[in-house]
Structure formats: C-alpha cells, structure tokens
Design an enzyme around this catalytic site. Structure first.
Site, PDB file in Angstrom:
ATOM      1  N   GLY A  48       0.818  -1.220   0.000  1.00  0.00           N
ATOM      2  CA  GLY A  48       0.000   0.000   0.000  1.00  0.00           C
ATOM      3  C   GLY A  48       0.840   1.253   0.000  1.00  0.00           C
ATOM      4  N   ILE A  49       2.066   1.160  -0.551  1.00  0.00           N
ATOM      5  CA  ILE A  49       2.986   2.314  -0.513  1.00  0.00           C
ATOM      6  C   ILE A  49       2.466   3.490  -1.341  1.00  0.00           C
ATOM      7  N   GLY A  60      -0.528   4.562  -1.387  1.00  0.00           N
ATOM      8  CA  GLY A  60      -1.674   5.188  -0.736  1.00  0.00           C
ATOM      9  C   GLY A  60      -1.271   6.378   0.120  1.00  0.00           C
ATOM     10  N   ASP A 117      -1.202   6.740   3.499  1.00  0.00           N
ATOM     11  CA  ASP A 117      -0.293   6.424   4.610  1.00  0.00           C
ATOM     12  C   ASP A 117       1.053   5.925   4.092  1.00  0.00           C
ATOM     13  N   LEU A 125      -0.076  -2.046   4.785  1.00  0.00           N
ATOM     14  CA  LEU A 125      -1.040  -0.938   4.673  1.00  0.00           C
ATOM     15  C   LEU A 125      -2.008  -1.150   3.507  1.00  0.00           C
ATOM     16  N   ALA A 162      -4.984  -2.041   1.290  1.00  0.00           N
ATOM     17  CA  ALA A 162      -6.384  -2.399   1.563  1.00  0.00           C
ATOM     18  C   ALA A 162      -7.308  -1.711   0.572  1.00  0.00           C
ATOM     19  N   GLN A 163      -8.451  -2.331   0.360  1.00  0.00           N
ATOM     20  CA  GLN A 163      -9.606  -1.620  -0.186  1.00  0.00           C
ATOM     21  C   GLN A 163     -10.127  -0.876   1.037  1.00  0.00           C
ATOM     22  N   TYR A 218     -14.455  -8.994  -2.571  1.00  0.00           N
ATOM     23  CA  TYR A 218     -13.123  -8.486  -2.928  1.00  0.00           C
ATOM     24  C   TYR A 218     -12.468  -7.817  -1.710  1.00  0.00           C
ATOM     25  N   THR A 254      -8.032  -0.801  12.359  1.00  0.00           N
ATOM     26  CA  THR A 254      -8.827   0.422  12.262  1.00  0.00           C
ATOM     27  C   THR A 254      -9.888   0.543  13.346  1.00  0.00           C
ATOM     28  N   TYR A 283     -15.897  -4.145   5.300  1.00  0.00           N
ATOM     29  CA  TYR A 283     -14.524  -3.661   5.527  1.00  0.00           C
ATOM     30  C   TYR A 283     -14.078  -3.969   6.954  1.00  0.00           C
TER      31      TYR A 283
HETATM   32  P1  NAP Z   1      -5.465   4.306   0.782  1.00  0.00           P
HETATM   33  O1  NAP Z   1      -5.001   5.699   0.549  1.00  0.00           O
HETATM   34  O2  NAP Z   1      -6.768   3.861   0.223  1.00  0.00           O
HETATM   35  O3  NAP Z   1      -4.306   3.328   0.257  1.00  0.00           O
HETATM   36  C1  NAP Z   1      -4.532   1.957   0.105  1.00  0.00           C
HETATM   37  C2  NAP Z   1      -3.328   1.331  -0.548  1.00  0.00           C
HETATM   38  O4  NAP Z   1      -3.579  -0.071  -0.715  1.00  0.00           O
HETATM   39  C3  NAP Z   1      -3.018   1.872  -1.966  1.00  0.00           C
HETATM   40  O5  NAP Z   1      -1.623   1.903  -2.133  1.00  0.00           O
HETATM   41  C4  NAP Z   1      -3.632   0.815  -2.855  1.00  0.00           C
HETATM   42  O6  NAP Z   1      -3.026   0.732  -4.134  1.00  0.00           O
HETATM   43  C5  NAP Z   1      -3.284  -0.438  -2.059  1.00  0.00           C
HETATM   44  N1  NAP Z   1      -4.088  -1.597  -2.435  1.00  0.00           N
HETATM   45  C6  NAP Z   1      -5.433  -1.690  -2.567  1.00  0.00           C
HETATM   46  N2  NAP Z   1      -5.793  -2.930  -2.930  1.00  0.00           N
HETATM   47  C7  NAP Z   1      -4.642  -3.647  -3.044  1.00  0.00           C
HETATM   48  C8  NAP Z   1      -4.351  -4.990  -3.397  1.00  0.00           C
HETATM   49  N3  NAP Z   1      -5.309  -5.853  -3.731  1.00  0.00           N
HETATM   50  N4  NAP Z   1      -3.051  -5.388  -3.390  1.00  0.00           N
HETATM   51  C9  NAP Z   1      -2.052  -4.523  -3.092  1.00  0.00           C
HETATM   52  N5  NAP Z   1      -2.276  -3.229  -2.769  1.00  0.00           N
HETATM   53  C10 NAP Z   1      -3.564  -2.801  -2.739  1.00  0.00           C
HETATM   54  O7  NAP Z   1      -5.535   4.002   2.365  1.00  0.00           O
HETATM   55  P2  NAP Z   1      -4.778   4.754   3.557  1.00  0.00           P
HETATM   56  O8  NAP Z   1      -5.651   5.838   4.086  1.00  0.00           O
HETATM   57  O9  NAP Z   1      -3.391   5.047   3.152  1.00  0.00           O
HETATM   58  O10 NAP Z   1      -4.794   3.614   4.661  1.00  0.00           O
HETATM   59  C11 NAP Z   1      -3.697   2.689   4.783  1.00  0.00           C
HETATM   60  C12 NAP Z   1      -4.160   1.483   5.582  1.00  0.00           C
HETATM   61  O11 NAP Z   1      -4.600   1.887   6.873  1.00  0.00           O
HETATM   62  C13 NAP Z   1      -5.335   0.733   4.965  1.00  0.00           C
HETATM   63  O12 NAP Z   1      -5.157  -0.630   5.261  1.00  0.00           O
HETATM   64  C14 NAP Z   1      -6.535   1.258   5.715  1.00  0.00           C
HETATM   65  O13 NAP Z   1      -7.576   0.309   5.707  1.00  0.00           O
HETATM   66  C15 NAP Z   1      -5.938   1.465   7.090  1.00  0.00           C
HETATM   67  N6  NAP Z   1      -6.518   2.508   7.924  1.00  0.00           N
HETATM   68  C16 NAP Z   1      -6.650   3.769   7.439  1.00  0.00           C
HETATM   69  C17 NAP Z   1      -7.158   4.756   8.277  1.00  0.00           C
HETATM   70  C18 NAP Z   1      -7.294   6.170   7.794  1.00  0.00           C
HETATM   71  O14 NAP Z   1      -8.018   6.941   8.458  1.00  0.00           O
HETATM   72  N7  NAP Z   1      -6.628   6.562   6.717  1.00  0.00           N
HETATM   73  C19 NAP Z   1      -7.518   4.446   9.609  1.00  0.00           C
HETATM   74  C20 NAP Z   1      -7.341   3.143  10.054  1.00  0.00           C
HETATM   75  C21 NAP Z   1      -6.821   2.177   9.222  1.00  0.00           C
HETATM   76  P3  NAP Z   1      -3.548   1.665  -5.371  1.00  0.00           P
HETATM   77  O15 NAP Z   1      -2.855   2.981  -5.185  1.00  0.00           O
HETATM   78  O16 NAP Z   1      -3.093   0.883  -6.544  1.00  0.00           O
HETATM   79  O17 NAP Z   1      -5.037   1.765  -5.233  1.00  0.00           O
HETATM   80  O1  G4F Z   2     -14.413   9.787   5.379  1.00  0.00           O
HETATM   81  P1  G4F Z   2     -15.167   8.516   5.521  1.00  0.00           P
HETATM   82  O2  G4F Z   2     -15.512   7.779   4.283  1.00  0.00           O
HETATM   83  O3  G4F Z   2     -14.315   7.620   6.521  1.00  0.00           O
HETATM   84  P2  G4F Z   2     -14.699   6.343   7.418  1.00  0.00           P
HETATM   85  O4  G4F Z   2     -15.887   5.637   6.916  1.00  0.00           O
HETATM   86  O5  G4F Z   2     -14.727   6.801   8.846  1.00  0.00           O
HETATM   87  O6  G4F Z   2     -13.440   5.396   7.176  1.00  0.00           O
HETATM   88  C1  G4F Z   2     -12.110   5.906   7.200  1.00  0.00           C
HETATM   89  O7  G4F Z   2     -11.612   5.820   8.517  1.00  0.00           O
HETATM   90  C2  G4F Z   2     -11.485   4.483   9.025  1.00  0.00           C
HETATM   91  C3  G4F Z   2     -10.952   4.603  10.451  1.00  0.00           C
HETATM   92  O8  G4F Z   2     -12.013   4.767  11.350  1.00  0.00           O
HETATM   93  C4  G4F Z   2     -10.550   3.714   8.132  1.00  0.00           C
HETATM   94  F1  G4F Z   2     -10.395   2.449   8.613  1.00  0.00           F
HETATM   95  C5  G4F Z   2     -11.103   3.665   6.731  1.00  0.00           C
HETATM   96  O9  G4F Z   2     -10.160   2.988   5.870  1.00  0.00           O
HETATM   97  C6  G4F Z   2     -11.273   5.083   6.218  1.00  0.00           C
HETATM   98  O10 G4F Z   2     -10.001   5.666   6.089  1.00  0.00           O
HETATM   99  O11 G4F Z   2     -16.527   8.782   6.305  1.00  0.00           O
HETATM  100  C7  G4F Z   2     -16.536   9.439   7.566  1.00  0.00           C
HETATM  101  C8  G4F Z   2     -17.975   9.746   7.955  1.00  0.00           C
HETATM  102  C9  G4F Z   2     -18.917   8.535   7.836  1.00  0.00           C
HETATM  103  O12 G4F Z   2     -19.763   8.512   8.958  1.00  0.00           O
HETATM  104  C10 G4F Z   2     -19.744   8.817   6.593  1.00  0.00           C
HETATM  105  O13 G4F Z   2     -21.058   8.265   6.611  1.00  0.00           O
HETATM  106  O14 G4F Z   2     -18.503  10.724   7.054  1.00  0.00           O
HETATM  107  C11 G4F Z   2     -19.802  10.340   6.653  1.00  0.00           C
HETATM  108  N1  G4F Z   2     -20.107  10.981   5.378  1.00  0.00           N
HETATM  109  C12 G4F Z   2     -21.080  11.911   5.172  1.00  0.00           C
HETATM  110  N2  G4F Z   2     -21.111  12.272   3.898  1.00  0.00           N
HETATM  111  C13 G4F Z   2     -19.496  10.752   4.208  1.00  0.00           C
HETATM  112  C14 G4F Z   2     -20.135  11.563   3.268  1.00  0.00           C
HETATM  113  N3  G4F Z   2     -18.472   9.944   3.870  1.00  0.00           N
HETATM  114  C15 G4F Z   2     -18.049   9.955   2.572  1.00  0.00           C
HETATM  115  N4  G4F Z   2     -16.995   9.184   2.215  1.00  0.00           N
HETATM  116  N5  G4F Z   2     -18.655  10.737   1.617  1.00  0.00           N
HETATM  117  C16 G4F Z   2     -19.703  11.554   1.921  1.00  0.00           C
HETATM  118  O15 G4F Z   2     -20.240  12.244   1.048  1.00  0.00           O
END
Ligand code: NAP
Ligand code: G4F
Length: 344
Positions: A8-9, A11, A13, A86, A88-89, A101, A135, A159
């Site tokens: 996930g490099i 992405g 994070d 890192l 993930a979908q 998926y 998460t 998820y």
């Molecule tokens: P992101 O921006 O969506 O990045 C996801 C990364 O995973 C991208 O590099 C993506 O590649 C890659 N990926 C997706 N499907 C894959 C597959 N099948 N095989 C290999 N690589 C794949 O997510 P992020 O915000 O950086 O989050 C990083 C990690 O932390 C994720 O696991 C997420 O679930 C977790 N997390 C995030 C948060 C948050 O608030 N950001 C909080 C808690 C946990 P592409 O660039 O090719 O799509």
């Molecule tokens: O920004 P969100 O899509 O983030 P969500 O669902 O909290 O998930 C993110 O944080 C998780 C950690 O808790 C990660 F694990 C996950 O990978 C991801 O990074 O939505 C935040 C909130 C939700 O309650 C959603 O229902 O915003 C609300 N929301 C309201 N309007 C919306 C929208 N979310 C999105 N994406 N788009 C809207 O138009």
C-alpha cells in the site's frame, strides 16, 4: 542495515511512511499494483528514485512469498526487516458494494502475508517485524466510549469485518508461532494526500472549488452529517506505526487524538477558513447548510448514506502515549484543516 517492505505504498499512509523511513535511512521496498498506465504513482513522484518498487497484489499468495524471498536474498546482511501491511480496499461504503473483494484483500491478504513469513527459517523470522493496519472501524456499533485496546469489536461493514479477521490472525500468529506481529488500531487520519472520496477531502476540495468558482452548483452533496469521528493528521500516525515496530515486544496499540467531532462540525470549520459562516435549516434529507449570503452550500444526498453507520468514534491513545511515548504534532482539528487546505 534496516530494510522495510510497505504494502500500500502508493496510498496516503504509505507515501508518508516511506518519507519517514527514508529519513531514517531504511532501504525501502514497496508493493504496487500494475494498472493500464503503469501504477498509481501520484503520491510517490518526489521520492520515486529512492524506492524499490515491485509489482504485487495482496490476493496473490505466491507473489507475496516470492517478493519476501527476493528481498531477503538481496539483503543477506539485514539486521531488521520491518513489514508494514497498509494495502487495503480502504473505503467503508465501497466495501458494501464489493464485499468479497474487500474481504480477499483486507482479510485473506493478511493470511497470505503471514503464511509467507511463517514458513521461513526461525533465524530469519526472528529478524522480521510485521505491522498490520487495523482500524477504529472494527469497533463498529461501539460497546464502550472512549474506545481502547480492550474495547470489544462489533463491526458493522464488510470492511470492518475483514479487518477484525486480519487483527485476529495477527494475534494468532504472534501467540501461536512467536512472530513479531503488532496491530495498530488507528482512528481516522487525514492529510492533503487523503483520497478524494473520503469525507474530509471531499469537503476541503468542495470548499476550494466553491471559493474559486469552479463548482457550478455552488454546493457539496453529503450523506450523514451526524456521525462523529476522531480525526488526526497522517504524519503523526505513520510515526506511531514506526514506534509500534520499535517496541521491545509485539503488541496492539490505539492511535487517536482523544477528541471527536461531527461531520457537520468539520463542514462549519472548513467553510469558516474561507470566510463562509454556515447555518443549518431543515431536517433529515431536506437539511441544508446555508452561508451568510443565503446561498446553499451543503445538500443531503441519500446515496452517501451507508447500510450501517458507525455513529461515534472516540479513541483513548494513553497506552501508546505511555509505552511508546507517542505524541502528536498536529494538536487540533483546525491545524489539520489548515494543512489540508495548504495542499502540500
Ligand atoms: P489508501 O489511501 O486507500 O491506500 C490503500 C493502498 O492499498 C493503496 O496503495 C492501494 O493501491 C493499495 N491496495 C489496494 N488494494 C490492493 C491490493 N489488492 N493489493 C495490493 N495493494 C492494494 O488508504 P490509507 O488511508 O493510506 O490507509 C492505509 C491502511 O490503513 C489501509 O489498510 C486502511 O484500511 C488502514 N486505515 C486507514 C485509516 C485512515 O483513516 N486513513 C484508519 C485506520 C486504518 P492503489 O494505489 O493501486 O489503489
Ligand atoms: O471519510 P469517511 O468515508 O471515513 P470512514 O468511513 O470513517 O473510514 C475511514 O476511517 C477508518 C478509520 O475509522 C478507516 F479504517 C477507513 O479505511 C477510512 O479511512 O466517512 C466518515 C464519515 C462517515 O460517517 C460517513 O457516513 O462521514 C460520513 N459521510 C457523510 N457524507 C461521508 C459523506 N463519507 C463519505 N466518504 N462521503 C460523503 O459524502
């Protein structure tokens, strides 16, 4: 010599973590997915020449195993090999549309990775440390507030269910095979590199488009305004990931700010940065955000409602603060919003 593999490099994070590890002189490998152009490189352009990127996918267990062997063979004198999973979908709402998926990548992908490591000789696995991107979504319909490392999980999306499976597999491989396998339980973290379809970035870009006259409607369409999130800055959270793997033993840690805000409050704060004061009229799907000149700036679009919603996330990061000495540089939500507007 320290080496690291980041899945996930490409992405949000992954790109910040790669920057941090480069500063610390790691040799960095990253797994990227091939796409019809090349790979998703937008967040890595500035450091591309310093990275060793390999094609891979979390669903391909043989590919993951080959990658790990290749890295070990190329670096026979390594002292520590840190693996940050890192990939993930990562979009919760999308996981309702592609649940299988999402499970294959976010859940079984971790099993693939752990199995690829488990079968290595012990003198090699003793030098490997694995971080899993868990998460706060795993808490789902929360059973306790604030949430800590001991709060039970109650997932309410495909998820989150996949991430709970991954979390448990990490614990099982730690306890059963003695792997250095640690889970982060990270609350929402954002940055200028946040994907465009997450709510914070959607609001920031929406406000900027309105400000520059690029949004013909003049308003942003959102879903649930009342859910509460504990939003921090990604730079602080990737530092926390690194600290988790520097600890003397594998363990699980919450990283959070200890503050929670509604989506509505984020909207108000973001518009205020550009001089627009939002007030609200109407209820339910008819609720609207109106600025001081009477212009509609927010409308509700039910297509952004989720089949199940996580209503309240609020983390208690005291274990990470106490044991890892984790501290955040971005102390307030306004600091985060300001940095997101900066776009850097
Ligand atoms: P992101 O921006 O969506 O990045 C996801 C990364 O995973 C991208 O590099 C993506 O590649 C890659 N990926 C997706 N499907 C894959 C597959 N099948 N095989 C290999 N690589 C794949 O997510 P992020 O915000 O950086 O989050 C990083 C990690 O932390 C994720 O696991 C997420 O679930 C977790 N997390 C995030 C948060 C948050 O608030 N950001 C909080 C808690 C946990 P592409 O660039 O090719 O799509
Ligand atoms: O920004 P969100 O899509 O983030 P969500 O669902 O909290 O998930 C993110 O944080 C998780 C950690 O808790 C990660 F694990 C996950 O990978 C991801 O990074 O939505 C935040 C909130 C939700 O309650 C959603 O229902 O915003 C609300 N929301 C309201 N309007 C919306 C929208 N979310 C999105 N994406 N788009 C809207 O138009």
């Amino acid at each position: 010599m320290k080496i690291a593999l980041i899945t996930g490099i490409s992405g949000q994070d992954g790109s910040y973590l790669a920057e941090l590890l480069l500063e610390k002189n790691y040799k960095i490998y990253g797994i990227v997915r091939r796409n019809s152009f090349l790979f998703n490189s937008a967040r890595l352009e500035h450091i591309r020449d310093h990275l060793n990127l390999l094609y891979g996918d979390m669903t391909d267990c043989a590919g993951l195993s080959n990658t790990i062997h290749k890295i070990i063979n190329e670096n026979s004198n390594f002292s520590i090999f840190e693996i940050y999973n890192l990939a993930a979908q990562s979009h919760v709402q999308v996981s309702f549309e592609i649940p299988k998926y999402t499970t294959e990548v976010d859940g079984l992908g971790v099993c693939n990775l752990l199995e690829a490591i488990r079968v290595l000789p012990k003198y090699t696995t003793d030098k490997i440390r694995i971080y899993q991107a868990g998460t706060s979504e795993m808490y789902g319909h929360v059973l306790e507030t604030p949430q800590t490392e001991t709060t039970p999980f109650n997932p309410c999306s495909p998820y989150a269910a996949a991430k709970v499976y991954a979390y448990n597999m990490m614990k099982i491989y730690r306890e059963g095979y003695g792997l250095f396998a640690s889970n982060g339980i990270l609350f929402n973290h954002e940055s200028p590199r946040r994907g465009a379809h997450f709510v914070t970035q959607k609001i920031i870009k929406g406000v900027l488009d309105i400000n520059y006259g690029k949004n013909k409607d003049g308003f942003i369409r959102l879903g649930n305004l009342y859910s509460k999130r504990d939003w921090g800055h990604t730079k602080d959270y990737v530092y926390g990931m690194w600290l988790i793997l520097q600890h003397d033993k594998p363990d699980d840690f919450v990283l959070a700010t200890g503050e929670t805000h509604t989506v509505k409050s984020f909207v108000e704060k973001a518009f205020l940065f550009k001089g627009l004061l939002i007030h609200w009229v109407g209820e339910g799907i008819n609720e609207k955000g109106i600025d001081q000149d009477g212009k509609t700036r927010i409308v509700i679009d039910p297509k952004y409602y989720r089949p199940c919603e996580v209503e309240l996330l609020l983390g208690n990061p005291s274990k990470a603060t106490r044991i890892l000495n984790w501290n955040r540089k971005f102390k307030t939500l306004n600091n985060l919003i300001k940095d997101m507007f900066s776009g850097k």
